[in-house]
Design a protein around this motif. Structure first.
Motif, PDB file in Angstrom:
ATOM      1  N   ASP A  14      10.764  -3.127 -10.941  1.00  0.00           N
ATOM      2  CA  ASP A  14      10.134  -1.812 -10.384  1.00  0.00           C
ATOM      3  C   ASP A  14       9.646  -1.112 -11.384  1.00  0.00           C
ATOM      4  O   ASP A  14       9.564   0.309 -11.194  1.00  0.00           O
ATOM      5  CB  ASP A  14      11.402  -1.175  -9.599  1.00  0.00           C
ATOM      6  N   ASP A  21       2.710   1.386  -4.869  1.00  0.00           N
ATOM      7  CA  ASP A  21       3.034   2.784  -4.435  1.00  0.00           C
ATOM      8  C   ASP A  21       4.063   2.655  -3.121  1.00  0.00           C
ATOM      9  O   ASP A  21       3.942   1.929  -2.280  1.00  0.00           O
ATOM     10  CB  ASP A  21       2.383   3.685  -4.626  1.00  0.00           C
ATOM     11  N   GLU A  22       4.527   4.106  -2.531  1.00  0.00           N
ATOM     12  CA  GLU A  22       5.124   4.163  -1.289  1.00  0.00           C
ATOM     13  C   GLU A  22       4.119   3.918  -0.099  1.00  0.00           C
ATOM     14  O   GLU A  22       4.335   3.676   0.929  1.00  0.00           O
ATOM     15  CB  GLU A  22       5.597   5.382  -1.286  1.00  0.00           C
ATOM     16  N   ARG A  23       2.589   4.036  -0.411  1.00  0.00           N
ATOM     17  CA  ARG A  23       1.784   3.651   0.657  1.00  0.00           C
ATOM     18  C   ARG A  23       1.236   2.275   0.686  1.00  0.00           C
ATOM     19  O   ARG A  23       0.256   1.952   1.427  1.00  0.00           O
ATOM     20  CB  ARG A  23       0.803   4.692   0.508  1.00  0.00           C
ATOM     21  N   GLY A  24       1.706   1.449  -0.297  1.00  0.00           N
ATOM     22  CA  GLY A  24       1.359   0.241  -0.304  1.00  0.00           C
ATOM     23  C   GLY A  24       0.144  -0.064  -0.958  1.00  0.00           C
ATOM     24  O   GLY A  24      -0.523  -1.406  -0.868  1.00  0.00           O
ATOM     25  N   ARG A  25      -0.211   0.770  -1.906  1.00  0.00           N
ATOM     26  CA  ARG A  25      -1.276   0.529  -2.820  1.00  0.00           C
ATOM     27  C   ARG A  25      -1.007   0.096  -4.013  1.00  0.00           C
ATOM     28  O   ARG A  25      -0.053   0.384  -4.639  1.00  0.00           O
ATOM     29  CB  ARG A  25      -2.087   1.865  -2.770  1.00  0.00           C
ATOM     30  N   ASP A  27       0.067   0.424  -7.552  1.00  0.00           N
ATOM     31  CA  ASP A  27       0.590   1.596  -8.446  1.00  0.00           C
ATOM     32  C   ASP A  27       0.109   1.540  -9.979  1.00  0.00           C
ATOM     33  O   ASP A  27       0.592   0.841 -10.665  1.00  0.00           O
ATOM     34  CB  ASP A  27       2.079   1.559  -8.358  1.00  0.00           C
ATOM     35  N   LYS A 111      -7.130   5.815  -4.985  1.00  0.00           N
ATOM     36  CA  LYS A 111      -6.038   5.716  -6.023  1.00  0.00           C
ATOM     37  C   LYS A 111      -6.912   6.021  -7.374  1.00  0.00           C
ATOM     38  O   LYS A 111      -6.718   5.235  -8.344  1.00  0.00           O
ATOM     39  CB  LYS A 111      -5.473   4.118  -5.878  1.00  0.00           C
TER      40      LYS A 111
END
Length: 255
Positions: A14, A21-25, A27, A111
């Motif tokens: 992690d 990221d939290e939106r599945g993009r 990071d 992003k």
């Protein structure tokens, strides 16, 4: 490396900048170059990982979307499976066109560290600037190259890619990791095989040789030198080639 690859297989790595990221993009951990006050561009701390490229493959508006392939003479029907599939390993077996399509998709997804900027592959000069800055040095570290501390290359004897970020003593002047070794990284420009020089070319030529930088897990110490560039055909997909992102103000004149 074994421990971190195990974490990658389990999806338990992690560390920021390696997964999603939290939106599945993807990071992406962006680093300003040359300095935080007046960056001319940002560079990703790590090469694009398997987890991040897989998000592009899986997205409804991702790999299969024709928008990201406009003007490309070459479009692969399907992505290859990476030779080493751990989520936190650098994505290999990806050609220059696939890397550029990923850049377009991620720009569209928003992003970016600054509004209106675009994500691209680094130019040869940007890559070197992020690696050693204005120092003129062969390597970003002081002293002799150490295969146990600075990079994953031929003398390290891992005989494969390593999880990203495992050689902090090899950190680039920008703060980026794995710019030395692990995988060669696609750059934006074409390579002139007659002169060894570089220049920009339209993106729809499949026969262009494209610049690569940084050396890889299977290459010699000299390939990690800041003055060294290599090349490959834009549609080659190889287990020692990956890519890293930059973000910069938009320009339509050099790719």
């Amino acid at each position: 490396n074994t421990l971190f690859l195990a974490l990658g297989r389990l999806g338990w790595d992690d560390r920021p900048g390696i997964g999603l990221d939290e939106r599945g993009r993807p990071d992406i951990q962006w680093l300003p170059v040359p300095d935080p006050e007046t960056p001319s561009f940002y560079i990703a701390k790590y090469p694009v990982t398997n987890a991040q490229f897989q998000a592009f493959i899986d997205a409804e508006d991702g790999y299969a979307d024709p928008r990201w392939w406009v003007d490309f003479a070459e479009r692969q029907d399907n992505p290859l499976q990476p030779t080493w599939p751990e989520a936190n390993a650098p994505r290999t077996d990806v050609d220059w066109f696939e890397a550029m399509a990923f850049c377009r998709w991620l720009t569209h997804r928003g992003k970016v560290p600054r509004g209106g900027w675009e994500i691209l592959l680094p130019t040869d000069q940007q890559w070197r600037q992020a690696y050693v800055g204005d120092s003129g040095r062969d390597f970003p570290w002081q002293g002799e190259l150490d295969p146990n501390r600075h990079a994953n290359y031929g003398d390290t004897d891992l005989t494969r890619t390593s999880a990203v970020g495992l050689f902090p003593d090899g950190v680039a002047s920008s703060g980026a990791l794995d710019m030395a070794g692990n995988v060669w990284e696609w750059c934006l420009e074409k390579y002139d095989s007659e002169t060894g020089g570089i220049g920009f070319a339209v993106i729809d030529s499949r026969d262009d040789l494209r610049v690569m930088r940084g050396g890889s897990w299977s290459y010699s110490p000299g390939d990690l030198n800041s003055a060294k560039r290599d090349r490959n055909f834009a549609d080659y997909r190889l287990d020692y080639v990956g890519f890293r992102l930059i973000c910069r103000p938009p320009s339509a004149n050099d790719h």
